[in-house]
Design an enzyme around this catalytic site. Structure first.
Site, PDB file in Angstrom:
ATOM      1  N   HIS A 169     -23.984   2.507  -0.655  1.00 19.22           N
ATOM      2  CA  HIS A 169     -23.549   1.132  -0.925  1.00 19.22           C
ATOM      3  C   HIS A 169     -23.689   0.260   0.317  1.00 19.22           C
ATOM      4  O   HIS A 169     -23.817   0.767   1.430  1.00 19.22           O
ATOM      5  CB  HIS A 169     -22.085   1.110  -1.397  1.00 19.22           C
ATOM      6  CG  HIS A 169     -21.911   1.552  -2.819  1.00 19.22           C
ATOM      7  ND1 HIS A 169     -21.857   2.874  -3.190  1.00 19.22           N
ATOM      8  CD2 HIS A 169     -21.781   0.835  -3.974  1.00 19.22           C
ATOM      9  CE1 HIS A 169     -21.704   2.960  -4.507  1.00 19.22           C
ATOM     10  NE2 HIS A 169     -21.656   1.743  -5.007  1.00 19.22           N
ATOM     11  N   LYS A 218     -18.388  -2.525   1.546  1.00 18.43           N
ATOM     12  CA  LYS A 218     -17.601  -1.904   0.479  1.00 18.43           C
ATOM     13  C   LYS A 218     -16.366  -1.250   1.090  1.00 18.43           C
ATOM     14  O   LYS A 218     -16.462  -0.510   2.071  1.00 18.43           O
ATOM     15  CB  LYS A 218     -18.446  -0.852  -0.256  1.00 18.43           C
ATOM     16  CG  LYS A 218     -17.712  -0.215  -1.439  1.00 18.43           C
ATOM     17  CD  LYS A 218     -18.650   0.655  -2.258  1.00 18.43           C
ATOM     18  CE  LYS A 218     -17.924   1.385  -3.376  1.00 18.43           C
ATOM     19  NZ  LYS A 218     -17.249   0.486  -4.333  1.00 18.43           N
ATOM     20  N   THR A 266     -17.687   5.013  -8.997  1.00 15.43           N
ATOM     21  CA  THR A 266     -18.731   5.611  -9.849  1.00 15.43           C
ATOM     22  C   THR A 266     -18.927   7.080  -9.502  1.00 15.43           C
ATOM     23  O   THR A 266     -19.013   7.932 -10.389  1.00 15.43           O
ATOM     24  CB  THR A 266     -20.060   4.845  -9.661  1.00 15.43           C
ATOM     25  OG1 THR A 266     -19.831   3.481 -10.000  1.00 15.43           O
ATOM     26  CG2 THR A 266     -21.150   5.411 -10.540  1.00 15.43           C
TER      27      THR A 266
HETATM   28  N1  LIG Z   1     -17.276  -2.170 -11.858  1.00 13.23           N
HETATM   29  C1  LIG Z   1     -18.463  -2.506 -11.339  1.00 13.23           C
HETATM   30  O1  LIG Z   1     -19.516  -2.461 -12.002  1.00 13.23           O
HETATM   31  C2  LIG Z   1     -18.515  -2.971  -9.903  1.00 13.23           C
HETATM   32  C3  LIG Z   1     -19.740  -3.342  -9.320  1.00 13.23           C
HETATM   33  C4  LIG Z   1     -19.732  -3.785  -8.002  1.00 13.23           C
HETATM   34  C5  LIG Z   1     -18.543  -3.847  -7.292  1.00 13.23           C
HETATM   35  N2  LIG Z   1     -17.382  -3.452  -7.899  1.00 13.23           N
HETATM   36  C6  LIG Z   1     -16.074  -3.535  -7.241  1.00 13.23           C
HETATM   37  O2  LIG Z   1     -15.619  -4.876  -7.356  1.00 13.23           O
HETATM   38  C7  LIG Z   1     -14.694  -5.134  -6.271  1.00 13.23           C
HETATM   39  C8  LIG Z   1     -15.090  -6.437  -5.562  1.00 13.23           C
HETATM   40  O3  LIG Z   1     -16.318  -6.240  -4.905  1.00 13.23           O
HETATM   41  P1  LIG Z   1     -16.985  -7.438  -4.062  1.00 13.23           P
HETATM   42  O4  LIG Z   1     -18.211  -6.857  -3.442  1.00 13.23           O
HETATM   43  O5  LIG Z   1     -17.085  -8.652  -4.911  1.00 13.23           O
HETATM   44  O6  LIG Z   1     -15.867  -7.654  -2.949  1.00 13.23           O
HETATM   45  P2  LIG Z   1     -15.595  -8.999  -2.063  1.00 13.23           P
HETATM   46  O7  LIG Z   1     -14.874  -8.530  -0.853  1.00 13.23           O
HETATM   47  O8  LIG Z   1     -16.888  -9.746  -1.897  1.00 13.23           O
HETATM   48  O9  LIG Z   1     -14.640  -9.892  -2.986  1.00 13.23           O
HETATM   49  C9  LIG Z   1     -13.286  -9.605  -3.224  1.00 13.23           C
HETATM   50  C10 LIG Z   1     -12.578 -10.943  -3.399  1.00 13.23           C
HETATM   51  O10 LIG Z   1     -11.243 -10.684  -3.886  1.00 13.23           O
HETATM   52  C11 LIG Z   1     -10.403 -11.671  -3.288  1.00 13.23           C
HETATM   53  N3  LIG Z   1      -9.008 -11.226  -3.424  1.00 13.23           N
HETATM   54  C12 LIG Z   1      -8.298 -10.385  -2.627  1.00 13.23           C
HETATM   55  N4  LIG Z   1      -7.047 -10.227  -3.106  1.00 13.23           N
HETATM   56  C13 LIG Z   1      -6.961 -11.000  -4.236  1.00 13.23           C
HETATM   57  C14 LIG Z   1      -5.915 -11.271  -5.168  1.00 13.23           C
HETATM   58  N5  LIG Z   1      -4.713 -10.673  -5.056  1.00 13.23           N
HETATM   59  N6  LIG Z   1      -6.170 -12.106  -6.213  1.00 13.23           N
HETATM   60  C15 LIG Z   1      -7.389 -12.696  -6.346  1.00 13.23           C
HETATM   61  N7  LIG Z   1      -8.415 -12.482  -5.485  1.00 13.23           N
HETATM   62  C16 LIG Z   1      -8.202 -11.636  -4.449  1.00 13.23           C
HETATM   63  C17 LIG Z   1     -10.910 -11.770  -1.854  1.00 13.23           C
HETATM   64  O11 LIG Z   1     -10.473 -12.968  -1.225  1.00 13.23           O
HETATM   65  C18 LIG Z   1     -12.422 -11.736  -2.095  1.00 13.23           C
HETATM   66  O12 LIG Z   1     -12.956 -13.050  -2.252  1.00 13.23           O
HETATM   67  C19 LIG Z   1     -14.745  -3.884  -5.375  1.00 13.23           C
HETATM   68  O13 LIG Z   1     -13.652  -3.048  -5.679  1.00 13.23           O
HETATM   69  C20 LIG Z   1     -16.052  -3.207  -5.768  1.00 13.23           C
HETATM   70  O14 LIG Z   1     -16.060  -1.818  -5.540  1.00 13.23           O
HETATM   71  C21 LIG Z   1     -17.359  -3.022  -9.185  1.00 13.23           C
END
Ligand SMILES: NC(=O)c1ccc[n+]([C@@H]2O[C@H](COP(=O)([O-])OP(=O)(O)OC[C@H]3O[C@@H](n4cnc5c(N)ncnc54)[C@H](O)[C@@H]3O)[C@@H](O)[C@H]2O)c1
Length: 221
Positions: free
Chosen positions: A127, A131, A138
């Site tokens: 990744h 991350k 996954t």
């Molecule tokens: N399920 C999937 O298919 C999938 C795919 C990619 C990433 N992800 C997951 O999604 C999550 C986010 O990934 P990302 O790359 O966008 O991260 P990122 O760090 O770019 O974004 C996270 C955002 O959440 C915000 N945040 C923090 N606490 C919060 C709260 N209490 N309420 C609202 N917003 C809040 C942060 O300010 C930030 O803008 C990770 O856990 C990642 O592993 C899941």
């Protein structure tokens, strides 16, 4: 129209999710919540039927509890938190997927099937370097599915974090004189959007909650 709010709306996944919801004819982007935007969840929940959460491992559970208490269904894409803590929450439905990409769901299914027939396996997940959790959700789910299918302990997981990567995974199975490699690559965050939109459309009608894994929406009923 389903009214959808996005928690983590300023993040990498949140930005992609907002764009996908805005582009969908049957969905309305009802609110963005993110401390980075100065917008808290409580201020948007009243306008939402469904909340999509792409935040951080330490925020997802609290956001889900708050949303369910307000009667708003939740679709959680955030990884690295205790999904078991969602059991028993009532008032609205919860759907969780560690990976919304169809190819990744198929990779997990093929890996579980192959694990029954080959002697050993290891998982390498790769990744981007920002991350927060390791191993990835996954990889952890793939290992659990392979263990359940084979009756053996979960395979070891190796985590790689490098700039330039998005989300990638290889499952390597080994047996006498041969190996089998099953690999999936998410090359862009758009790969997660069709699965996320499917979950948004289906979460309100789930017959049980929580439901974990996109395979339940793709391959059941
Ligand atoms: N399920 C999937 O298919 C999938 C795919 C990619 C990433 N992800 C997951 O999604 C999550 C986010 O990934 P990302 O790359 O966008 O991260 P990122 O760090 O770019 O974004 C996270 C955002 O959440 C915000 N945040 C923090 N606490 C919060 C709260 N209490 N309420 C609202 N917003 C809040 C942060 O300010 C930030 O803008 C990770 O856990 C990642 O592993 C899941």
């Amino acid at each position: 129209m389903i009214r959808v709010g996005v928690a983590g709306a300023a993040g990498r996944m949140g930005v992609a999710a907002c764009a996908a919801i805005e582009a969908a004819q049957d969905l309305e982007l009802a609110g963005r919540a993110d401390p980075a935007l100065g917008l808290d969840l409580a201020s948007i929940l009243g306008a939402c039927d469904v909340l999509v959460d792409f935040t951080t491992p330490d925020s997802a559970l609290g956001n889900a509890r708050e949303s369910i208490a307000a009667g708003v269904h939740v679709v959680i894409g955030t990884t690295g938190f205790d999904v078991g803590a969602l059991e028993g929450l009532t008032g609205a439905n919860v759907f969780v997927a560690p990976n919304f990409a169809i190819g990744a769901v198929l990779m997990m299914e093929f890996a579980a099937r192959a694990a029954r027939h080959m002697a050993a396996a290891e998982i390498i997940e790769l990744h981007h370097d920002r991350k927060l959790d390791a191993p990835s959700g996954t990889a952890a789910r793939t290992a659990a599915l392979m263990a359940a299918a084979s009756g053996r302990p979960a395979p070891p997981i190796h985590s790689v974090r490098l700039p330039g990567l998005v989300a990638h995974q290889e499952v390597i199975l080994g047996d006498i004189g041969q190996t089998l490699t099953i690999r999936h690559d998410s090359l862009a965050r758009e790969s997660f959007m069709p699965g996320m939109l499917l979950a948004v459309r289906r979460v309100g009608a789930l017959e049980r909650s929580p439901v974990v894994g996109l395979e339940h929406l793709l391959f059941e009923g």
